[in-house]
Write a protein that holds these residues in place. Structure first.
Motif, short mmCIF file in Angstrom:
data_model
loop_
_atom_site.label_atom_id
_atom_site.label_comp_id
_atom_site.label_asym_id
_atom_site.label_seq_id
_atom_site.Cartn_x
_atom_site.Cartn_y
_atom_site.Cartn_z
N HIS A 105 0.83 -1.20 0.14
CA HIS A 105 0.14 0.20 -0.03
C HIS A 105 1.00 1.29 -0.08
O HIS A 105 0.62 2.12 -0.79
N LEU A 114 -1.99 4.81 -6.55
CA LEU A 114 -3.38 4.24 -5.48
C LEU A 114 -4.41 4.37 -6.24
O LEU A 114 -5.44 3.62 -5.99
N GLN A 115 -4.67 5.18 -7.26
CA GLN A 115 -6.01 5.45 -8.00
C GLN A 115 -6.20 4.65 -8.94
O GLN A 115 -6.97 4.62 -9.63
N SER A 120 -6.02 -1.31 -6.62
CA SER A 120 -6.51 -0.82 -5.34
C SER A 120 -7.37 -1.97 -5.20
O SER A 120 -7.72 -2.40 -4.11
N SER A 121 -8.09 -2.67 -6.18
CA SER A 121 -9.03 -3.86 -5.97
C SER A 121 -8.20 -4.86 -5.43
O SER A 121 -8.71 -5.63 -4.31
N LEU A 123 -5.37 -4.70 -3.61
CA LEU A 123 -5.12 -4.53 -2.51
C LEU A 123 -6.09 -4.38 -1.42
O LEU A 123 -5.92 -5.04 -0.31
N LEU A 139 -8.81 2.56 2.69
CA LEU A 139 -8.50 2.66 1.31
C LEU A 139 -9.59 2.71 0.37
O LEU A 139 -9.44 3.58 -0.59
N GLU A 142 -10.48 6.20 0.34
CA GLU A 142 -9.46 7.19 -0.23
C GLU A 142 -9.84 7.22 -1.59
O GLU A 142 -9.22 8.21 -2.27
N LEU A 143 -10.38 6.21 -2.32
CA LEU A 143 -10.51 6.13 -3.68
C LEU A 143 -11.41 7.18 -4.27
O LEU A 143 -12.75 7.04 -3.67
N LYS A 146 -14.65 4.65 -7.93
CA LYS A 146 -14.73 3.24 -7.50
C LYS A 146 -15.61 2.72 -8.65
O LYS A 146 -16.69 3.23 -9.10
N VAL A 150 -14.05 -2.90 -7.34
CA VAL A 150 -13.66 -2.37 -6.25
C VAL A 150 -14.95 -2.40 -5.01
O VAL A 150 -14.53 -3.10 -3.99
#
Length: 941
Positions: A105, A114-115, A120-121, A123, A139, A142-143, A146, A150
């Motif tokens: 992360h 991260l975006q 992200s999914s 993670l 997390l 933060e996105l 989505k 996600v």
């Protein structure tokens, strides 16, 4: 951040250029091989130049300062970092354990990826696997963007960590925000609803699938079928299956298994037939399920056909043990244990389920030695340790066979293996075993020391109390279960456990309250529950309520319902009602009798002395039952003995190929009851079995009838050698025998020297004193018995012996006082025998008018025995006027009883009324009536 770094720009440029690209292959290989930790910072420590760069700001934040002059290298560096992140995520997803997803992360955050939704999914999935739901939520929040994947990852993480309600909340939030969902989302929502036991809410998911056109997804349809079936809505599951466009093997297996799980094995077989017709090949799950369906239906020919199909399809037992285990269970359920054993022996790769299958099969078919042999072979030869299912099966065998020693050994094994702390069903099975073995205190101790007990624990303990006559303890425990804390947990098993404790008139009110609980909990339509309630009412003497309940279930009543009434009435003394119930069942015509039915009707016929009906039922048993049953033959012997047909009783006994001790005791009892004492001793001399207390009681009864003190003393010596002298019932029989043979003093010595005295022993001693004219001693003995020191409570037989003693000794006032105290003080309801004794006592004292007023003052019609006692007294005292009046009543009640005519005739003769005497004698001859002759027995030499 650049100002605070100690690394030179040159070193940064080296790292961000082609060197990292060259090292990617090294890192990827080591991650996939599992040699590198998922902690990304550990990798950087091994490679200093990479580690130094990793502590800096993301590439995107310094790109305008450092990489302005190298645009091509910047693109390649970003691509390299992204490839590295993808490799790390991919390798972490492939591993079953992820140590530190936070490091990944951090790297994604520093690199500015991260975006990226795929990263992200993945993670989010890693956080879900490590149960770090706080980081998952952070997390997710933060996105900025989505997508549906996600959201699905977030719902999956919640489902994986037991947060099904939160998962449903995410799904609802998606719908409220108008976010598009896919079939996976609905699949996850259905799984969460299933975990929350909200299977009935799956209609919402189903409607959404139809509305959005996602119902064509076979995986979603399979999940919907599973969810509907779990909610006992099999029809909706079948509807989903019917409208599926594409069915795979999972679809067919789901509908087949769920039909079986919901108690419809025929439907499982029907869908299997459709499956084979459609061209879909069955797999091991399908075969296991349909063979289990044959087990449930006990369809051996169909099971054999499926066994052949399994072999033809190439499902060898070595490769698919589960199929072989199902075949073993099927043969066992269909009572073909030989075939089950053959399949088991040919199975090379046996697992513990295989052993449990054959062990359970032997146990269910009554092959208990073979079952224990399998258990021994399992441990000693193959070194396979029994699991929880093995222990539960063997414990059940020990309980059914009352093998307390072996049961305790198994209990010790569970303690050594720490099974009790891991599985509550082990504790429950041990409690049940102790209850069946009569070890109530051990069961109670285990129950009280169990902290995490469930409803099965309570039911087992209630059943243990009820089975062992601890009725009050069972009732108290039931009250605790239905109290405020446990009311919602009461099940049908709880009701069935407590009902056997209601077995007398004093428990009728409590039994009615249990019946009310049964109706309140919705078990009124359950036939098993209704049958148990009928048994309760019969045991409590409320026959009218039992018959009323039977009439109210005309559509659901089965053979067990009729047997509850027929056998229950016969066991509770309602013999005529038992025969009437059998007649009603026969007229109904749709239910066929079985062994239990005939046991009840034959017993009722014997108690009523109806030898003709007994013979009819005997013929019906020969005609309809496939093989003779020892219990049935013993019942027939008892019935013929009570009907005074000794020849038939002996013939039935002779037809038994291997008579057990119970059969011998039945024929000895039948012979002794019919004054065939010599045949009793002749049979006993040829007895090849070890006699028990019941056998000795039969010998003593035969000695009493023969009046032979020699036979009686030999029987006494025999029981001393066998160690039966401490039995309280043996003491009562000895007192009767010595008293009847004129050795009262010896009988009283036996009574006084016996350690534990039963109520029957006290009754025999009181009767012995009365028989020998010692009424005062009989009353003294009764006073001693009824005192608090003896711990005995007088019963009906006690007062019969006491009234008889008062009658023979002329203690009329004392006898009447005891009669009044019988109800008021001792709560014993008078019966016909008591009233006969009182009438005889008053008649012997010459108080004929008082005896007559006693009979008429009872307020209800009396049986012939009571009036017969008064007629005998009238004859003794020569009161022809009252005797004639009493005789008229008796002639109307029993017109074919010759003794009444002879008694009144003798009264007229003594007073010189020859004409009336001759008229009565002539009446007896015209009616061809016969009086049974009396006889006396003496022992010569």
């Amino acid at each position: 951040m650049v100002r605070n770094c100690t690394i030179s720009p040159k070193k940064l440029i080296i790292y961000c250029s082609g060197h990292i690209i060259c090292s990617n292959s090294f890192i990827r290989r080591n991650f996939l091989a599992g040699h590198l930790s998922s902690n990304f910072y550990n990798i950087k420590r091994k490679h200093e130049r990479y580690f130094t760069a990793s502590v800096l700001s993301p590439v995107t934040s310094i790109g305008h300062n450092v990489f302005d002059e190298m645009p091509n290298r910047e693109n390649r560096t970003v691509e390299s970092r992204f490839m590295l992140l993808q490799d790390v995520l991919r390798s972490s997803m492939m591993r079953t354990e992820v140590e530190t997803p936070k490091s990944i992360h951090c790297f994604a955050l520093k690199c500015g990826f991260l975006q990226d939704l795929p990263a992200s999914s993945k993670l989010l999935t890693l956080y879900g696997r490590t149960r770090d739901l706080v980081s998952s939520l952070d997390l997710f929040d933060e996105l900025k963007v989505k997508d549906v994947i996600v959201w699905n990852c977030m719902i999956t993480a919640m489902n994986q960590n037991g947060r099904s309600l939160t998962a449903v909340g995410f799904f609802v939030e998606m719908i409220q925000k108008g976010i598009e969902f896919d079939s996976t989302t609905l699949l996850l929502a259905a799984s969460a609803l299933s975990s929350l036991h909200l299977s009935k809410k799956c209609q919402m998911v189903h409607c959404l699938a139809i509305e959005t056109g996602l119902v064509s997804d076979s995986s979603l349809c399979n999940a919907l079928m599973n969810l509907y079936a779990k909610g006992d809505d099999l029809s909706s599951a079948e509807c989903v299956f019917t409208h599926m466009e594409h069915r795979d093997i999972v679809s067919w297996n789901t509908i087949v298994t769920k039909c079986l799980a919901n108690g419809h094995p025929w439907k499982s077989l029907k869908y299997f037939k459709s499956m084979t017709s459609s061209g879909q090949e069955a797999d091991n799950v399908t075969f296991s399920c349909v063979i289990s369906a044959c087990s449930s239906l006990e369809e051996l020919p169909l099971g054999e056909s499926l066994h052949g199909l399994v072999i033809k399809s190439g499902y060898s037992p070595e490769a698919h043990v589960s199929v072989a285990n199902s075949i073993i269970t099927m043969y066992s359920k269909c009572r073909d244990t030989e075939a089950a054993e053959i399949v088991f022996k040919e199975l090379l790769c046996k697992d513990v389920v295989s052993w449990n299958s054959v062990l359970s099969g032997f146990a269910s078919n009554g092959m208990f030695p073979e079952a224990f042999g399998i258990l021994k072979q399992m441990q000693s030869v193959y070194r396979i340790q029994p699991d929880i299912a093995t222990v539960v099966t063997v414990t059940s065998i020990c309980g059914d066979l009352c093998m307390s020693r072996e049961g305790r050994a198994i209990h010790g094994y569970t303690v050594r293996r720490e099974m009790q702390s891991r599985a509550l069903e082990v504790i429950n099975s041990v409690i049940d075993m102790y209850g069946k073995c009569g070890l109530t205190s051990q069961a109670e101790l285990l129950f009280k020391t169990t902290t995490n007990r469930d409803l099965v624990s309570w039911n087992s303990m209630i059943s243990a109390f009820a089975q062992n006559r601890f009725t009050q303890e069972a009732k108290n425990l039931f009250k605790e279960v239905v109290s405020e804390n446990y009311c919602s947990k009461v099940s049908l098993s709880t009701v069935l456990s407590i009902l056997p404790s209601c077995d007398c008139s004093d428990s009728l009110i409590f039994g009615k309250s249990v019946h009310c609980w049964q109706l309140k909990l919705g078990f009124g339509d359950n036939i098993l529950s209704a049958n148990s309630v009928m048994n309760m009412y019969i045991g409590c003497g409320d026959l009218a309520s039992a018959l009323l309940l039977l009439e109210r279930i005309p559509e659901t009543r089965d053979l067990a319902s009729w047997n509850s009434v027929i056998y229950g009435c016969a066991s509770s003394g309602h013999h005529l009602e038992s025969l009437k119930a059998f007649q009603a069942m026969s007229l109904e015509g749709n239910i066929r009798h079985d062994l239990i039915t005939l046991l009840g009707t034959i017993s009722a016929s014997g108690n009523l002395g109806l030898v003709l009906q007994g013979r009819c039922f005997h013929g019906l048993a020969i005609k309809t039952l496939r093989e003779s049953d020892t219990q049935l033959q013993n019942t027939l012997i008892t019935m013929y003995g009570r009907c005074k047909d000794i020849d038939s009783a002996v013939k039935v006994f002779g037809l038994i190929s291997d008579p057990n001790l119970c059969s011998c005791n039945c024929v000895i009892s039948a012979l002794s009851q019919n004054k065939a004492g010599r045949e009793v001793f002749k049979l006993f001399r040829n007895l090849k079995l070890e006699p028990n207390e019941i056998t000795v009681v039969g010998l003593l009864s035969a000695s009493t009838q023969l009046g032979s003190i020699g036979y009686g003393m030999q029987a006494h010596c025999h029981l001393i050698r066998r160690g039966f002298q401490e039995n309280p019932f043996i003491c009562a029989a000895l007192v009767d025998m010595y008293s009847s043979c004129g050795m009262l003093e010896t009988g009283m010595k036996v009574f006084k020297n016996s350690g534990k005295k039963s109520v029957s022993a006290w009754n025999s001693a009181i009767s012995a004193y009365g028989f020998h004219g010692m009424g005062k001693k009989a009353m003294e003995l009764f006073k001693e018995m009824s005192s608090s020191t003896s711990g005995m409570e007088p019963n009906k037989s006690t007062f019969i012996s006491l009234f008889s003693a008062c009658s023979h000794s002329g203690f009329v006032d004392e006898g009447l006082r005891y009669y009044n105290q019988m109800v008021e003080k001792f709560r014993v309801k008078p019966v016909t025998e008591h009233r006969v004794c009182i009438v005889d006592m008053l008649g012997r004292a010459g108080k004929l008018r008082e005896a007559y007023e006693f009979i008429t003052g009872i307020g209800e019609p009396q049986k012939a025995g009571v009036w017969g006692a008064l007629l005998s007294a009238c004859k003794y005292h020569g009161d022809t006027k009252l005797g004639k009046e009493v005789a008229e009543v008796l002639f109307e009640m029993e017109p074919d009883n010759a003794s009444y005519y002879i008694s009144l005739s003798n009264t007229y003769v003594e007073l010189g009324g020859w004409e009336e005497a001759v008229r009565l004698r002539k009446l007896v001859e015209d009616k061809a009536l016969k009086k049974l002759p009396g006889y006396s027995v003496i022992s010569v030499g």
